[in-house]
Design an enzyme around this catalytic site. Structure first.
Site, PDB file in Angstrom:
ATOM      1  N   ARG A 146       0.800  -1.300  -0.081  1.00  0.00           N
ATOM      2  CA  ARG A 146      -0.065   0.034   0.104  1.00  0.00           C
ATOM      3  C   ARG A 146       0.815   1.105  -0.119  1.00  0.00           C
ATOM      4  O   ARG A 146       1.925   1.108   0.709  1.00  0.00           O
ATOM      5  CB  ARG A 146      -0.878  -0.035   1.345  1.00  0.00           C
ATOM      6  CG  ARG A 146      -2.085  -1.072   1.301  1.00  0.00           C
ATOM      7  CD  ARG A 146      -3.004  -0.582   0.142  1.00  0.00           C
ATOM      8  NE  ARG A 146      -4.228  -1.566   0.088  1.00  0.00           N
ATOM      9  CZ  ARG A 146      -4.524  -2.574  -0.675  1.00  0.00           C
ATOM     10  NH1 ARG A 146      -3.428  -3.027  -1.456  1.00  0.00           N
ATOM     11  NH2 ARG A 146      -5.469  -3.379  -0.741  1.00  0.00           N
TER      12      ARG A 146
ATOM     13  N   GLU B  14      -3.180   7.430  -4.399  1.00  0.00           N
ATOM     14  CA  GLU B  14      -3.426   7.001  -5.713  1.00  0.00           C
ATOM     15  C   GLU B  14      -4.912   7.615  -6.044  1.00  0.00           C
ATOM     16  O   GLU B  14      -5.891   7.822  -5.596  1.00  0.00           O
ATOM     17  CB  GLU B  14      -3.917   5.497  -5.734  1.00  0.00           C
ATOM     18  CG  GLU B  14      -2.410   4.704  -5.614  1.00  0.00           C
ATOM     19  CD  GLU B  14      -2.636   3.208  -5.519  1.00  0.00           C
ATOM     20  OE1 GLU B  14      -1.736   2.470  -5.026  1.00  0.00           O
ATOM     21  OE2 GLU B  14      -3.832   2.676  -5.919  1.00  0.00           O
TER      22      GLU B  14
ATOM     23  N   HIS C 170      -0.982   0.107  -9.979  1.00  0.00           N
ATOM     24  CA  HIS C 170      -1.458  -0.941  -8.935  1.00  0.00           C
ATOM     25  C   HIS C 170      -2.131  -2.176  -9.662  1.00  0.00           C
ATOM     26  O   HIS C 170      -3.536  -2.346  -9.597  1.00  0.00           O
ATOM     27  CB  HIS C 170      -2.715  -0.339  -8.089  1.00  0.00           C
ATOM     28  CG  HIS C 170      -3.027  -0.954  -6.881  1.00  0.00           C
ATOM     29  ND1 HIS C 170      -3.557  -0.074  -5.706  1.00  0.00           N
ATOM     30  CD2 HIS C 170      -3.132  -2.177  -6.441  1.00  0.00           C
ATOM     31  CE1 HIS C 170      -3.475  -1.228  -4.792  1.00  0.00           C
ATOM     32  NE2 HIS C 170      -3.293  -2.230  -5.217  1.00  0.00           N
TER      33      HIS C 170
HETATM   34  C1  DGY Z   1      -5.751  -6.058  -3.090  1.00  0.00           C
HETATM   35  O1  DGY Z   1      -6.400  -7.136  -3.277  1.00  0.00           O
HETATM   36  O2  DGY Z   1      -5.533  -5.716  -1.916  1.00  0.00           O
HETATM   37  C2  DGY Z   1      -4.787  -5.531  -4.085  1.00  0.00           C
HETATM   38  O3  DGY Z   1      -4.125  -4.339  -3.564  1.00  0.00           O
HETATM   39  C3  DGY Z   1      -5.829  -5.079  -5.358  1.00  0.00           C
HETATM   40  O4  DGY Z   1      -5.920  -6.551  -5.779  1.00  0.00           O
END
Ligand code: DGY
Length: 329
Positions: A243, A272, A290
């Site tokens: 993240r 983002e 992402h």
């Molecule tokens: C998640 O699933 O947490 C990813 O960041 C996106 O698929």
């Protein structure tokens, strides 16, 4: 009355089919802003809302919500205040397991792509700058024999370790800082003897590649800040597929600009889809939108799991992948 689902953004087909077979499905024409989502959740018109990472499901929204569950189309759920959901008896579901390998592939891609300057090299060719083989054209760094430090040692970190070992890297890890605890050989399983646990400080200081694999929460926000960046090796590369807010992105831009570290491979960003000023101009970065889980089969499986979670919650049952099973008590 059948189950009523609110889907903030359409998900791939296996998921939509499951939802449609189980009840009435409302798919919003565009991603809702916070106020719209809050009002829809409070309307009493829906049993379960199927959310995306960008949908903010916070305490005030949950306090007014008249829903049984929130099914997040993701394994991460930092967009949802789980504690508040539990307090209001609202279940939360996620999609663990199915995106592990795909995300680890992207971590490896970022390690290799940054070390070998793939974006710069691609641009050079496209812009007509390739005039034939040269002894010192686009020299990068090796990955074999170099140290990969994993911040966290959950599913995705382990899958990344498996790949890195295949590339001849030395792998060290520190589990979920700051709550480091010794990981037994039994827990290490196939990795016992192959990877080494170190403390957070050693991880930061010894890694040639530091890859982030911890969830975002109040303890891990800005885990990698200016101070941590200053303690990394000058030749080190930072990789983040977890993240964005785990890294202080403004501090990272400064560190990359001034040579405090050598490069960064990022699939996630602090705010983002916006990038910190200056990040996009830095040549020593590989920046992805992402896409850790973005393969056709993985997204289909995530859709299936999130729909199964939603259907179970609408029926008043525990979902197959509950984040807060205690909410049902
Ligand atoms: C998640 O699933 O947490 C990813 O960041 C996106 O698929």
């Amino acid at each position: 009355m059948g189950a009523r689902f609110l889907v903030t953004t359409a998900i791939p087909q296996p998921g939509m089919q499951l939802l449609e077979a189980a009840g009435d499905v409302t798919v919003l024409p565009e991603p809702p802003d916070y106020q719209t989502l809050a009002e829809l959740c409070a309307s009493g018109d829906f049993d379960v809302v199927l959310t995306q990472l960008r949908d903010v499901v916070d305490g005030p929204l949950l306090a007014r919500a008249q829903i049984r569950g929130v099914s997040n189309y993701a394994v991460g759920y930092n967009n949802i205040d789980v504690e508040a959901a539990t307090a209001h008896g609202i279940l939360v579901g996620n999609t663990p397991g199915v995106l592990t390998d795909a995300t680890a592939d992207i971590a490896l891609l970022l390690i290799l792509g940054t070390a070998r300057r793939v974006v710069e090299a691609d641009r050079l060719v496209r812009e007509g700058g390739f005039h034939g083989w040269e002894p010192e054209l686009m020299l990068g760094s090796d990955v074999s024999g170099r140290v990969l430090g994993l911040a966290g040692f959950g599913r995705i970190a382990r899958a990344t370790a498996r790949r890195a070992l295949g590339f001849g890297m030395e792998v060290v890890f520190a589990p979920r800082p700051p709550g480091d605890r010794p990981v037994s050989d039994e827990e290490l399983g196939e990795f016992a003897g192959g990877v080494r646990q170190v403390g957070w400080d050693e991880l930061v200081e010894c890694s040639d590649f530091l890859s982030i694999h911890v969830p975002l929460n109040e303890q891990t926000r800005h885990l990698v800040d200016a101070d941590v960046l200053a303690r990394m090796k000058p030749g080190a590369i930072l990789v983040n597929t977890a993240r964005g807010p785990i890294v202080d992105e403004a501090a990272l831009v400064e560190a990359l600009r001034t040579g405090v570290i050598a490069g960064a491979g990022l699939d996630v960003f602090e705010d983002e889809p916006r990038l910190a000023p200056g990040l996009a101009e830095l040549p020593n970065t590989v920046l992805l939108p992402h896409i850790g889980s973005a393969t056709v089969p993985v997204r289909a499986e995530m859709a299936r799991l999130s729909a199964l979670n939603a259907v179970a919650m609408a029926e008043g049952s525990l979902p197959p992948h509950p984040v807060n099973p205690e909410a049902r008590a």
